[in-house]
Scaffold this active site. Sequence first.
Site, short mmCIF file in Angstrom:
data_model
loop_
_atom_site.label_atom_id
_atom_site.label_comp_id
_atom_site.label_asym_id
_atom_site.label_seq_id
_atom_site.Cartn_x
_atom_site.Cartn_y
_atom_site.Cartn_z
N ASP A 11 45.09 38.20 39.05
CA ASP A 11 44.02 37.24 39.25
C ASP A 11 44.64 35.96 39.79
OD1 ASP A 11 41.77 35.35 38.90
OD2 ASP A 11 40.91 37.01 37.76
N ASP A 38 47.71 35.16 44.95
CA ASP A 38 46.57 35.12 45.86
C ASP A 38 46.36 36.53 46.40
OD1 ASP A 38 44.84 34.86 48.07
OD2 ASP A 38 45.60 32.87 48.54
N ASP A 55 37.81 43.75 42.52
CA ASP A 55 36.64 43.08 41.96
C ASP A 55 36.59 41.73 42.66
OD1 ASP A 55 34.56 42.09 40.43
OD2 ASP A 55 35.74 41.86 38.61
N CYS A 112 29.54 41.39 42.38
CA CYS A 112 28.30 41.16 41.62
C CYS A 112 27.32 40.41 42.52
CB CYS A 112 28.56 40.43 40.31
SG CYS A 112 29.30 38.80 40.51
#
Length: 193
Positions: A11, A38, A55, A112
């Site tokens: 992350d 990154d 994700d 999402c």
Amino acid sequence: MRNSGILVANDANKDRAKAIIANTHRLGLTNTIVTNLDGRQFSEHMGGFDRCLVDAPCSGTGVIAKDPAVKSSKDDKDIQRCFTAQRQILLNAIDSINENSTTGGYIVYSTCSILVEENEAVIQYALNNRSVKLVETGLEFGVEGFTNFKGTAFHPLMKYCRRYYPHLHNLDGFFVAKLKKYSTKQGNKKGFI
């Protein structure tokens, strides 16, 4: 994976990476390496993976039901920043995959968001710029991805992607696509596999 093999969790946000570490400890995982890189340059540091889950950071339009502020906090420039970063991250994830893996060579892309710009358009960009093909997700429910949207034609196998809508599936809105890497070539001249 049942705590076997090696799992690399990345992350770019340092606080979220710390949360990943806490969750791996809580779950008793001993096969996990957590990195804070990154995602747009991840393959410069690591590669040869069997599988990759992206994700992707997104506009969050799929969670408006839970967070109505999303409607008023995003503008066209925010959306453009999202899909630009998503394209870079997805290409980098593809580059980090070993296409000769006997057990993998797969990339799963998820957001999402319910916006076509962050989903089908990003996947089409990957199909046009890397040697990958769309494969079935294995998910038995959800709505097929768009093969055509407002006059823009996408790859016919975009139907393998899955879209989820709060009003249909009683879930947050999100999108899932699964790609198989078949070569290290940096482009797909046809754009369609």
